[in-house]
Design a protein around this motif. Structure first.
Motif, PDB file in Angstrom:
ATOM      1  N   ILE A  98      -9.613   0.794   3.958  1.00  0.00           N
ATOM      2  CA  ILE A  98      -8.837   1.942   4.419  1.00  0.00           C
ATOM      3  C   ILE A  98      -8.291   2.649   3.176  1.00  0.00           C
ATOM      4  CG2 ILE A  98      -6.851   2.715   5.782  1.00  0.00           C
ATOM      5  CD1 ILE A  98      -7.163   0.096   7.407  1.00  0.00           C
ATOM      6  N   GLU A  99      -8.811   3.859   2.937  1.00  0.00           N
ATOM      7  CA  GLU A  99      -8.333   4.649   1.797  1.00  0.00           C
ATOM      8  C   GLU A  99      -7.128   5.464   2.258  1.00  0.00           C
ATOM      9  OE1 GLU A  99     -10.027   8.445  -0.381  1.00  0.00           O
ATOM     10  OE2 GLU A  99     -11.196   6.673  -0.951  1.00  0.00           O
ATOM     11  N   PHE A 100      -5.989   5.120   1.727  1.00  0.00           N
ATOM     12  CA  PHE A 100      -4.722   5.682   2.179  1.00  0.00           C
ATOM     13  C   PHE A 100      -4.168   6.602   1.092  1.00  0.00           C
ATOM     14  CE2 PHE A 100       0.003   4.929   2.566  1.00  0.00           C
ATOM     15  CZ  PHE A 100       0.176   5.719   3.685  1.00  0.00           C
ATOM     16  N   LYS A 101      -4.146   7.905   1.389  1.00  0.00           N
ATOM     17  CA  LYS A 101      -3.708   8.899   0.400  1.00  0.00           C
ATOM     18  C   LYS A 101      -2.390   9.529   0.851  1.00  0.00           C
ATOM     19  CE  LYS A 101      -6.800  11.610  -1.423  1.00  0.00           C
ATOM     20  NZ  LYS A 101      -7.780  12.713  -1.594  1.00  0.00           N
ATOM     21  N   GLN A 102      -1.390   9.489  -0.032  1.00  0.00           N
ATOM     22  CA  GLN A 102      -0.100  10.119   0.230  1.00  0.00           C
ATOM     23  C   GLN A 102       0.024  11.338  -0.681  1.00  0.00           C
ATOM     24  OE1 GLN A 102       3.226   7.065   0.701  1.00  0.00           O
ATOM     25  NE2 GLN A 102       1.669   5.808  -0.321  1.00  0.00           N
ATOM     26  N   VAL A 103       0.241  12.487  -0.073  1.00  0.00           N
ATOM     27  CA  VAL A 103       0.360  13.737  -0.824  1.00  0.00           C
ATOM     28  C   VAL A 103       1.783  14.269  -0.669  1.00  0.00           C
ATOM     29  CG1 VAL A 103      -0.536  16.061  -1.150  1.00  0.00           C
ATOM     30  CG2 VAL A 103      -2.073  14.238  -0.375  1.00  0.00           C
ATOM     31  N   ALA A 153       0.838  -1.205   0.000  1.00  0.00           N
ATOM     32  CA  ALA A 153       0.000   0.000   0.000  1.00  0.00           C
ATOM     33  C   ALA A 153       0.870   1.251   0.000  1.00  0.00           C
ATOM     34  CB  ALA A 153      -0.919  -0.004   1.216  1.00  0.00           C
ATOM     35  N   TRP A 154       1.953   1.230   0.756  1.00  0.00           N
ATOM     36  CA  TRP A 154       2.866   2.374   0.800  1.00  0.00           C
ATOM     37  C   TRP A 154       3.497   2.616  -0.564  1.00  0.00           C
ATOM     38  CZ3 TRP A 154       1.414   2.955   5.679  1.00  0.00           C
ATOM     39  CH2 TRP A 154       1.823   4.102   6.364  1.00  0.00           C
ATOM     40  N   ALA A 155       3.637   1.540  -1.344  1.00  0.00           N
ATOM     41  CA  ALA A 155       4.211   1.673  -2.684  1.00  0.00           C
ATOM     42  C   ALA A 155       3.175   2.139  -3.702  1.00  0.00           C
ATOM     43  CB  ALA A 155       4.812   0.338  -3.128  1.00  0.00           C
ATOM     44  N   ASN A 197       1.745  15.900  -5.880  1.00  0.00           N
ATOM     45  CA  ASN A 197       1.609  14.536  -6.382  1.00  0.00           C
ATOM     46  C   ASN A 197       0.808  13.717  -5.368  1.00  0.00           C
ATOM     47  OD1 ASN A 197       3.609  14.341  -8.830  1.00  0.00           O
ATOM     48  ND2 ASN A 197       4.680  15.491  -7.230  1.00  0.00           N
ATOM     49  N   VAL A 198      -0.223  13.048  -5.841  1.00  0.00           N
ATOM     50  CA  VAL A 198      -1.108  12.278  -4.957  1.00  0.00           C
ATOM     51  C   VAL A 198      -1.059  10.803  -5.349  1.00  0.00           C
ATOM     52  CG1 VAL A 198      -3.467  11.957  -4.130  1.00  0.00           C
ATOM     53  CG2 VAL A 198      -2.628  14.264  -4.639  1.00  0.00           C
ATOM     54  N   LYS A 199      -0.876   9.971  -4.349  1.00  0.00           N
ATOM     55  CA  LYS A 199      -0.855   8.527  -4.555  1.00  0.00           C
ATOM     56  C   LYS A 199      -1.898   7.912  -3.621  1.00  0.00           C
ATOM     57  CE  LYS A 199       3.052   6.512  -3.494  1.00  0.00           C
ATOM     58  NZ  LYS A 199       4.455   6.080  -3.626  1.00  0.00           N
ATOM     59  N   VAL A 200      -2.883   7.208  -4.185  1.00  0.00           N
ATOM     60  CA  VAL A 200      -3.987   6.655  -3.394  1.00  0.00           C
ATOM     61  C   VAL A 200      -3.970   5.130  -3.451  1.00  0.00           C
ATOM     62  CG1 VAL A 200      -6.494   6.575  -3.074  1.00  0.00           C
ATOM     63  CG2 VAL A 200      -5.407   8.695  -3.845  1.00  0.00           C
ATOM     64  N   SER A 201      -4.081   4.514  -2.306  1.00  0.00           N
ATOM     65  CA  SER A 201      -4.159   3.060  -2.210  1.00  0.00           C
ATOM     66  C   SER A 201      -5.372   2.679  -1.372  1.00  0.00           C
ATOM     67  CB  SER A 201      -2.904   2.481  -1.544  1.00  0.00           C
ATOM     68  OG  SER A 201      -1.732   2.896  -2.192  1.00  0.00           O
ATOM     69  N   ASN A 202      -6.085   1.654  -1.795  1.00  0.00           N
ATOM     70  CA  ASN A 202      -7.174   1.105  -1.004  1.00  0.00           C
ATOM     71  C   ASN A 202      -6.711  -0.200  -0.376  1.00  0.00           C
ATOM     72  OD1 ASN A 202      -9.112   3.087  -1.417  1.00  0.00           O
ATOM     73  ND2 ASN A 202      -9.849   2.147  -3.303  1.00  0.00           N
ATOM     74  N   ILE A 203      -6.772  -0.260   0.944  1.00  0.00           N
ATOM     75  CA  ILE A 203      -6.416  -1.474   1.676  1.00  0.00           C
ATOM     76  C   ILE A 203      -7.721  -2.140   2.096  1.00  0.00           C
ATOM     77  CG2 ILE A 203      -5.155  -2.433   3.625  1.00  0.00           C
ATOM     78  CD1 ILE A 203      -3.581   0.232   3.736  1.00  0.00           C
TER      79      ILE A 203
END
Length: 312
Positions: free
Chosen positions: A230-235, A91-93, A243-249
């Motif tokens: 868990i919607e995990f958004k890295q900005v 998810a972090w990737a 830059n936005v990276k979104v992962s759904n766990i």
């Protein structure tokens, strides 16, 4: 990122099995699981990991089950470190991830996923680890946003566990698809959380609204599949550009497969069991087709995702 990894876990005998003087027919050696049938002929099955949790443990004063010195007991923390940690790493990737527990009713799926007492399962440990990792971020240009939703699929109807039962739509929530969002459940509540305590409280609220019922095989049998997303958004801001990276766990506690003769199910319980088995069969068909495609077989066959709400 990894595609699919599979593990199997064996639990201690429950009171029903002890009363039947059940015989242990399972053994585990490393990633291999060995089953010895009535004829006494052992069969070996290979997995990515086999977790021995049948014995070789003791209960600490706080109720946590720990392995005995030199024993092979796989405790909750070890199961998380083997599989749950992989999910977070991917998810972090930036990858969408899914982890689910599959098996017969009473097999211990909810224990592995959610846990009991101080024996936290993969879901609460993963949630705590997310915020532990975020707290170690020293990069001012990077921030994180987390939302959590929790639904159950009961008799092929999707319901939001964050909404009280008497306020839910009778026909449930609809699963929709768009080019921007992919497949999603329309209209459900997504709670923004900023700490482990907040996400723990949200999951406890949803868990209290789950559909459970007693059968002859399991006094607290899950009567629906529970999906925690868990919607995990890295900005990250680089050169003034966001830059936005979104992962759904997706962490899924599946209801167990059932045989009506063994569970003693009648009426509503029988109807629930039928819906559970139908959706699990659909899931099995999807996994089978995906496995065939990965091996170069059935390339033109469509994956039957639409056969069940669970596989959508």
């Amino acid at each position: 990122a990894e595609a699919v990894v599979v593990g199997v876990r064996v639990r201690p005998f429950n009171d029903r099995e002890k009363g039947l003087n059940a015989t242990l027919c399972i053994d585990m050696q490393g990633p291999s699981t060995i089953i010895t049938g009535p004829a006494g002929i052992p069969q070996t099955f290979a997995f990515d990991q086999s977790f021995w949790s049948h014995d070789d443990f003791f209960v600490e004063e706080n109720g946590y089950c720990s392995p005995r010195p030199g024993g092979r007991y796989a405790d909750q923390r070890f199961v998380y470190e083997t599989f749950g940690q992989r999910v977070l790493d991917n998810a972090w990737a930036g990858y969408h991830c899914c982890l689910f527990a599959y098996g017969q009713t009473g097999a211990g799926k909810s224990y592995s996923m959610v846990g009991y007492g101080n024996n936290n399962g993969i879901v609460p440990i993963s949630c705590e680890e997310i915020f532990n990792r975020i707290s170690k971020n020293n990069d001012s240009s990077r921030s994180y946003e987390i939302q959590v939703s929790m639904v159950e699929i009961y008799n092929e109807t999707v319901q939001d566990l964050f909404i009280p039962c008497d306020q839910r739509p009778k026909n449930g929530f609809q699963i929709r698809e768009s080019k921007a969002l992919g497949v999603y459940v329309d209209g459900i509540v997504k709670n923004a959380v900023d700490s482990y305590a907040a996400i723990e409280a949200a999951i406890e609220e949803g868990t209290s609204n789950r559909s459970i019922g007693a059968t002859q095989m399991n006094a607290t049998s899950s009567r629906a599949h529970t999906v925690i997303t868990i919607e995990f958004k890295q900005v990250e801001v680089i050169g003034g550009v966001e830059n936005v990276k979104v992962s759904n766990i997706n962490l899924i506690d599946l209801a167990g497969s059932e045989k009506a003769g063994q569970t003693g199910a009648t009426g509503d319980r029988l109807k629930e069991g039928s819906a559970i088995n139908k959706s699990l069969s659909a899931l099995g068909n999807v996994i089978e087709k995906l496995a065939e495609k990965s091996q170069g077989k059935a390339k033109k066959d469509a994956i039957p995702y639409r056969d069940s709400k669970l596989t959508r």
